[in-house]
Design a protein around this motif. Sequence first.
Motif, PDB file in Angstrom:
ATOM      1  N   PHE A 116       0.674  -1.102   0.178  1.00 39.43           N
ATOM      2  CA  PHE A 116      -0.080  -0.373   0.291  1.00 39.43           C
ATOM      3  C   PHE A 116       0.997   0.738  -0.077  1.00 39.43           C
ATOM      4  O   PHE A 116       1.756   1.939   0.245  1.00 39.43           O
ATOM      5  CB  PHE A 116      -1.145   0.313   1.057  1.00 39.43           C
ATOM      6  CG  PHE A 116      -2.178   0.842   1.328  1.00 39.43           C
ATOM      7  CD1 PHE A 116      -3.541   0.154   1.340  1.00 39.43           C
ATOM      8  CD2 PHE A 116      -1.946   2.288   1.480  1.00 39.43           C
ATOM      9  CE1 PHE A 116      -4.213   0.485   1.222  1.00 39.43           C
ATOM     10  CE2 PHE A 116      -3.052   3.494   1.695  1.00 39.43           C
ATOM     11  CZ  PHE A 116      -4.687   2.201   1.492  1.00 39.43           C
TER      12      PHE A 116
ATOM     13  N   SER B 216       1.724   5.249   1.113  1.00 44.14           N
ATOM     14  CA  SER B 216       0.510   5.416   2.051  1.00 44.14           C
ATOM     15  C   SER B 216       0.519   6.595   1.785  1.00 44.14           C
ATOM     16  O   SER B 216      -0.054   8.125   2.643  1.00 44.14           O
ATOM     17  CB  SER B 216       1.713   5.115   3.280  1.00 44.14           C
ATOM     18  OG  SER B 216       2.974   6.406   3.370  1.00 44.14           O
TER      19      SER B 216
ATOM     20  N   LEU C 148      -4.187   7.269  -2.657  1.00 38.39           N
ATOM     21  CA  LEU C 148      -5.559   6.214  -1.188  1.00 38.39           C
ATOM     22  C   LEU C 148      -6.155   5.624  -3.180  1.00 38.39           C
ATOM     23  O   LEU C 148      -6.613   4.132  -2.996  1.00 38.39           O
ATOM     24  CB  LEU C 148      -5.988   7.322  -0.928  1.00 38.39           C
ATOM     25  CG  LEU C 148      -7.167   6.168  -0.125  1.00 38.39           C
ATOM     26  CD1 LEU C 148      -6.900   5.230   0.681  1.00 38.39           C
ATOM     27  CD2 LEU C 148      -8.453   7.570   0.798  1.00 38.39           C
TER      28      LEU C 148
ATOM     29  N   ASN D 179      -4.506   2.647  -4.784  1.00 40.25           N
ATOM     30  CA  ASN D 179      -4.144   2.125  -3.204  1.00 40.25           C
ATOM     31  C   ASN D 179      -5.665   0.760  -3.201  1.00 40.25           C
ATOM     32  O   ASN D 179      -5.799  -0.415  -4.013  1.00 40.25           O
ATOM     33  CB  ASN D 179      -4.273   2.107  -2.504  1.00 40.25           C
ATOM     34  CG  ASN D 179      -2.975   2.400  -1.723  1.00 40.25           C
ATOM     35  OD1 ASN D 179      -1.622   2.084  -2.376  1.00 40.25           O
ATOM     36  ND2 ASN D 179      -2.587   3.337  -1.514  1.00 40.25           N
TER      37      ASN D 179
ATOM     38  N   VAL E 238       0.126  -6.939   4.622  1.00 39.18           N
ATOM     39  CA  VAL E 238      -0.037  -5.556   3.671  1.00 39.18           C
ATOM     40  C   VAL E 238       1.062  -5.111   4.680  1.00 39.18           C
ATOM     41  O   VAL E 238       1.334  -4.573   5.522  1.00 39.18           O
ATOM     42  CB  VAL E 238      -1.372  -5.362   4.690  1.00 39.18           C
ATOM     43  CG1 VAL E 238      -0.977  -3.873   3.992  1.00 39.18           C
ATOM     44  CG2 VAL E 238      -2.704  -5.380   3.599  1.00 39.18           C
TER      45      VAL E 238
ATOM     46  N   VAL F 133       2.253  -0.880   4.501  1.00 40.54           N
ATOM     47  CA  VAL F 133       2.081   0.725   4.239  1.00 40.54           C
ATOM     48  C   VAL F 133       3.085   0.961   4.137  1.00 40.54           C
ATOM     49  O   VAL F 133       3.648   1.670   5.431  1.00 40.54           O
ATOM     50  CB  VAL F 133       1.356   1.066   5.797  1.00 40.54           C
ATOM     51  CG1 VAL F 133      -0.185   2.163   5.101  1.00 40.54           C
ATOM     52  CG2 VAL F 133       0.458   0.338   5.906  1.00 40.54           C
TER      53      VAL F 133
ATOM     54  N   LYS G 288      -1.296   2.162  10.005  1.00 43.74           N
ATOM     55  CA  LYS G 288      -1.597   0.795  10.412  1.00 43.74           C
ATOM     56  C   LYS G 288      -3.171   1.061  10.502  1.00 43.74           C
ATOM     57  O   LYS G 288      -3.910   0.149   9.696  1.00 43.74           O
ATOM     58  CB  LYS G 288      -1.254   0.139  11.600  1.00 43.74           C
ATOM     59  CG  LYS G 288      -1.876  -0.843  11.454  1.00 43.74           C
ATOM     60  CD  LYS G 288      -0.089  -1.375  13.291  1.00 43.74           C
ATOM     61  CE  LYS G 288      -1.461  -2.509  13.867  1.00 43.74           C
ATOM     62  NZ  LYS G 288      -0.568  -4.084  13.127  1.00 43.74           N
TER      63      LYS G 288
ATOM     64  N   GLU H 258      -5.600   3.145   9.601  1.00 42.07           N
ATOM     65  CA  GLU H 258      -6.449   3.215   8.710  1.00 42.07           C
ATOM     66  C   GLU H 258      -7.031   2.358   7.598  1.00 42.07           C
ATOM     67  O   GLU H 258      -7.119   2.113   7.316  1.00 42.07           O
ATOM     68  CB  GLU H 258      -5.989   4.539   8.183  1.00 42.07           C
ATOM     69  CG  GLU H 258      -5.461   5.780   9.215  1.00 42.07           C
ATOM     70  CD  GLU H 258      -5.148   7.052   7.903  1.00 42.07           C
ATOM     71  OE1 GLU H 258      -5.380   7.803   7.163  1.00 42.07           O
ATOM     72  OE2 GLU H 258      -3.497   7.547   8.707  1.00 42.07           O
ATOM     73  N   VAL H 259      -5.550   2.016   7.116  1.00 44.55           N
ATOM     74  CA  VAL H 259      -5.621   0.246   6.333  1.00 44.55           C
ATOM     75  C   VAL H 259      -6.306  -0.063   6.912  1.00 44.55           C
ATOM     76  O   VAL H 259      -7.185  -0.642   5.483  1.00 44.55           O
ATOM     77  CB  VAL H 259      -3.778   0.605   6.118  1.00 44.55           C
ATOM     78  CG1 VAL H 259      -3.793  -0.878   5.449  1.00 44.55           C
ATOM     79  CG2 VAL H 259      -3.490   1.658   5.592  1.00 44.55           C
TER      80      VAL H 259
ATOM     81  N   VAL I 228      -0.986  -5.586   9.445  1.00 42.62           N
ATOM     82  CA  VAL I 228      -0.441  -4.224   8.663  1.00 42.62           C
ATOM     83  C   VAL I 228       0.553  -4.311   8.856  1.00 42.62           C
ATOM     84  O   VAL I 228       0.527  -3.743  10.266  1.00 42.62           O
ATOM     85  CB  VAL I 228      -1.667  -3.446   8.435  1.00 42.62           C
ATOM     86  CG1 VAL I 228      -1.380  -2.429   8.385  1.00 42.62           C
ATOM     87  CG2 VAL I 228      -3.044  -3.806   8.079  1.00 42.62           C
TER      88      VAL I 228
ATOM     89  N   GLU J 148       3.775  -0.911   9.362  1.00 45.89           N
ATOM     90  CA  GLU J 148       4.623   0.508   8.402  1.00 45.89           C
ATOM     91  C   GLU J 148       5.974  -0.025   7.511  1.00 45.89           C
ATOM     92  O   GLU J 148       6.593  -0.365   8.852  1.00 45.89           O
ATOM     93  CB  GLU J 148       4.233   1.500   9.965  1.00 45.89           C
ATOM     94  CG  GLU J 148       2.588   1.237   9.955  1.00 45.89           C
ATOM     95  CD  GLU J 148       1.993   2.360  11.034  1.00 45.89           C
ATOM     96  OE1 GLU J 148       3.284   3.279  11.758  1.00 45.89           O
ATOM     97  OE2 GLU J 148       1.016   2.005  11.911  1.00 45.89           O
TER      98      GLU J 148
END
Length: 230
Positions: A106, A108, A113, A116, A139, A141, A152, A154-155, A179, A181
């Motif tokens: 993803f 960031s 957005l 993604n 995942v 980010v 993290k 938000e994802v 997730v 980072e």
Amino acid sequence: MVRINKNDEVFVKLLYWGCAGSGKTTAVDSLHRLCKEKYNDVVEPTGNLTKIAMASGSTLYFDRGIFQSKKQSQIFYHVYTVAGQQRFSPLRKKIFMGTDGAIFVFDSQRSRLEDNISSLKELKNVAGGKIITEIPLLVMVNKQDLPNSMKKKEVEEILAQENLFYPPGHELHTWNPIVYETIALYSNATNIYNVFAELARRTALYQSYGDGKAPVTNKPVKLSDNVPEL
Ligand SMILES: Nc1nc2c(ncn2[C@@H]2O[C@H](COP(=O)(O)OP(=O)(O)OP(=O)(O)O)[C@@H](O)[C@H]2O)c(=O)[nH]1
Ligand SMILES: [Mg+2]
């Protein structure tokens, strides 16, 4: 589908997926160097990384690196990235075939957005309902070194909207994507080895305890966020 040849060598295909420029090639490049220089007693690249790219550095076809487990030397991880530009969608479908585990990279940067999310939807579509149920997903980010990066939490919300993040009590909750980072740049690499090692571990658990599917949680599967032994 994990493949075993007549010499009992095991081949596991791991795929990095995500929109153009999210950092897939950079991540696999850094992983390759990290494994060569730092983690080579655990997992070691068996040769160079194959990168098929345009002059711009954007992937034209795919990247591939092969990594051998040192503790179980019959296990080889074939690590691929897809080309993220939209026009390569048919090609991504081909590269996806036979994937045993996936890492969604993803970007960031908030301006990315929409890209993604459409890349995530494409992955779900190509995988035909097998993500998490048969193909473990993690995942990244990525680009956490840049200002105002997405985090993290938000994802995780986006994953939940896409039905890729299950609530407590759901039988697939244990297999929710972790997730991470991340920073993929080698000079500042963060979480790049961990995400690969965790995916390798999950593919092994799916094989050993779930016969190729997400194991049901009442089986004796020990889970943690620790870097696993490969
Ligand atoms: N600041 C920063 N830049 C990054 C990071 N990861 C990748 N980049 C940069 O982002 C750009 C795109 O990276 P790539 O690894 O080529 O992206 P990709 O996902 O392989 O892109 P496609 O092959 O087009 O799908 C490059 O300029 C990288 O140096 C990161 O963690 N932080
Ligand atoms: Mg690339």
